[in-house]
Design an enzyme around this catalytic site. Structure first.
Site, short mmCIF file in Angstrom:
data_model
loop_
_atom_site.label_atom_id
_atom_site.label_comp_id
_atom_site.label_asym_id
_atom_site.label_seq_id
_atom_site.Cartn_x
_atom_site.Cartn_y
_atom_site.Cartn_z
N GLU A 33 24.46 16.08 -35.40
CA GLU A 33 25.10 15.21 -34.41
C GLU A 33 26.29 14.44 -34.97
O GLU A 33 26.26 13.20 -35.04
CB GLU A 33 24.06 14.23 -33.83
CG GLU A 33 22.89 14.90 -33.16
CD GLU A 33 22.00 13.91 -32.40
OE1 GLU A 33 22.20 12.69 -32.52
OE2 GLU A 33 21.10 14.36 -31.68
N GLU B 26 16.34 19.61 -31.49
CA GLU B 26 15.59 18.39 -31.17
C GLU B 26 15.44 18.29 -29.67
O GLU B 26 16.41 18.49 -28.93
CB GLU B 26 16.32 17.10 -31.60
CG GLU B 26 16.36 16.85 -33.06
CD GLU B 26 17.11 15.56 -33.42
OE1 GLU B 26 17.20 14.64 -32.57
OE2 GLU B 26 17.62 15.50 -34.55
C1 FCB Z 1 18.83 11.97 -32.27
C2 FCB Z 1 18.75 11.91 -33.77
C3 FCB Z 1 17.36 11.76 -34.29
C4 FCB Z 1 16.52 10.84 -33.43
C5 FCB Z 1 16.62 11.20 -31.99
C6 FCB Z 1 15.80 10.34 -31.06
O1 FCB Z 1 20.08 11.52 -31.86
O2 FCB Z 1 19.31 13.08 -34.33
O3 FCB Z 1 17.44 11.33 -35.63
O4 FCB Z 1 16.84 9.52 -33.70
O5 FCB Z 1 17.96 11.16 -31.58
#
Ligand code: FCB
Length: 467
Positions: free
Chosen positions: A179, A369
């Site tokens: 990110e 994620e």
């Molecule tokens: C993302 C991050 C991760 C976590 C989630 C909830 O932006 O990559 O580390 O904090 O959000």
């Protein structure tokens, strides 16, 4: 074949859907969020150590000093991972453990920790997926200008070469950056994240240097890792809905500022035009786009929620996480919401996968994620066993795995899904107030308890079918 239910069920609660055997079912964490042991075995300070110790920066004054104490509990956490049956585990490597000041020779103790982690995964039949940079820049590099300084990109490539050289024969997938939007714009625009700057021009400079770090990092990795290992980058591509011109502007500075140079080899013309009042982009040097535009094997996507925007009103004036767009109003969206106040919208995941696949049809995708924070309640059952009945998280996961399955049915080359997160952890500016884990962590005792969502996921993995 899609059953009629998978097409027509508007709430995405389709159970019974099967995932192919090769679809990777994993879970993810990041170093600073779980490791603790911030002063041990030669680790240097990172910008998150500095930031979390800055009064007022993190909720409740929480820090990652101890976190989940994962550094000291590696063996039992590996057993926990194995007990869930995960196909793969996505973790990040703390740059300041490897190079305490961000430059110079590797710290052997730092490398040894990640070797134990990777070997421990392999021994348990779990595929290691490593992220090189999940936000913990060595503070010494920040003191030289951090991501505002072009030299940090070259330092990152040296770091990538060191780690790739040490672990390149056993890590299956390498992710350069997690990110970069957060590093650039939460770190230098809104200032919600380390290093806490609020300056649109510096934020855009940081974005370019992160892009450069990615490209140089890919090239460095290719020199040292095995031919079968894959290289990726993970983006939190924003799903923006609403007024078309506002959507275009936010997608430009939120998404295409990264995917443009990395995957098309150019910054989008509309982005350059939109941001001219903020910067002349003179930080882009001749040859940079060729350095950034390196082939990758898989694109990581993190997805949590959607954003709804209205037409611009007034003039942009403030430093922002989407530089130059604070004239665009964010509109309320229908719930339900997670504990982060993020809307639960599985159709957004499908929309994102479809749009990304349409733009990059030859690039395999991976959900690196997706998950949710809820206000979990720990209980003890009649047999004295600790339980967390997190029905809302189970529902969130069911709906998002359904969205992922629909993407497969639609012919999108989606390779896997990593649940965020394996266990409750330090949620950045929110400290320990938000619990994203499928495993509960009691921060007093460091006891780990499988929540109902972990039991549900274990069944999904074992059966390869949504329970
Ligand atoms: C993302 C991050 C991760 C976590 C989630 C909830 O932006 O990559 O580390 O904090 O959000």
């Amino acid at each position: 074949m899609a059953s009629p239910m998978t097409v027509d069920n508007p709430d995405y609660r389709d159970s019974g859907l099967r995932f192919p055997d090769e679809f990777v079912l994993g879970s993810a964490t990041a170093a600073y969020q779980i490791e603790g042991a911030v002063d041990e075995d030669g680790r240097g300070a990172s910008i998150w150590d500095t930031f979390s110790h800055t009064p007022g920066a993190v909720q409740n004054g929480d820090t990652g000093d101890v976190a989940d104490d994962h550094y000291h509990r590696l063996e039992s956490d590996l057993d926990l991972i194995a007990s869930l049956g995960l196909d793969a585990y996505r973790f990040s490597i703390a740059w300041p453990r490897i190079q305490p000041t961000g430059r110079g020779p590797a710290n052997p103790a730092g490398l040894a920790f990640y070797k134990r982690l990777v070997d421990g995964l392999l021994q348990r039949g779990v595929t290691p997926v490593a992220t090189l940079y999940h936000w913990d820049l060595p503070q010494a590099l920040e003191d030289e200008g951090g991501w505002r300084n072009r030299q940090t990109a070259y330092a990152f490539a040296d770091y990538a070469r060191i780690v790739g050289g040490a672990l390149g024969d056993r890590v299956a997938v390498w992710t350069t950056l997690n990110e970069p939007w957060c590093s650039a714009f939460l770190g230098h625009g809104s200032g919600e994240h380390a290093p806490g700057w609020q300056d649109n021009a510096e934020a855009l400079t940081a974005a370019h240097h992160l892009n450069l770090a990615h490209g140089l990092g890919v090239s460095a990795l290719r020199e040292v890792i095995s031919a079968t290992a894959q290289i990726s980058v993970t983006h939190n591509l924003h799903v923006i809905r609403g007024d078309a011109e506002s959507v275009r502007r936010i997608e430009a500075v939120g998404n295409r500022i990264f995917t443009g140079p990395m995957l098309h080899g150019a910054y989008p013309a509309d982005l350059l035009a939109d941001t001219l009042p903020l910067t002349d982009w003179s930080f882009v040097k001749p040859g940079d786009l060729e350095l950034i535009h390196q082939p990758i094997d898989v694109l990581g996507i993190n997805y949590y929620n959607t954003t709804l925007v209205g037409p611009a009103a007034g003039a942009a004036s403030r430093a922002s996480a989407f530089p130059g767009t604070d004239d665009i109003p964010r509109l309320d969206q229908p719930g339900p919401f997670t504990e982060m106040d993020w809307n639960i919208e599985p159709s957004g995941l499908l929309q994102l996968l479809a749009a990304t696949h349409a733009e990059f049809p030859d690039l395999p995708l991976m959900i690196t994620e997706s998950g949710a924070a809820f206000d979990d309640v720990a209980t003890v059952d009649d047999h004295g066993v600790s339980r967390v009945h997190d029905a809302d998280r189970v529902d969130y996961l069911r709906r998002h795995f359904t969205a992922a399955h629909r993407a497969l049915q639609a012919g999108i080359d989606l390779r896997g899904y990593f649940v965020w997160s394996l266990m409750d952890n330090f949620e950045w500016a929110y400290g320990y107030s938000k619990r994203f884990g499928i495993v509960r962590v009691d921060y007093e005792t460091q006891e780990r308890t499988l929540k109902d969502s972990a039991l549900w996921y274990r069944e999904l993995i074992a059966e390869r079918r949504i329970p």
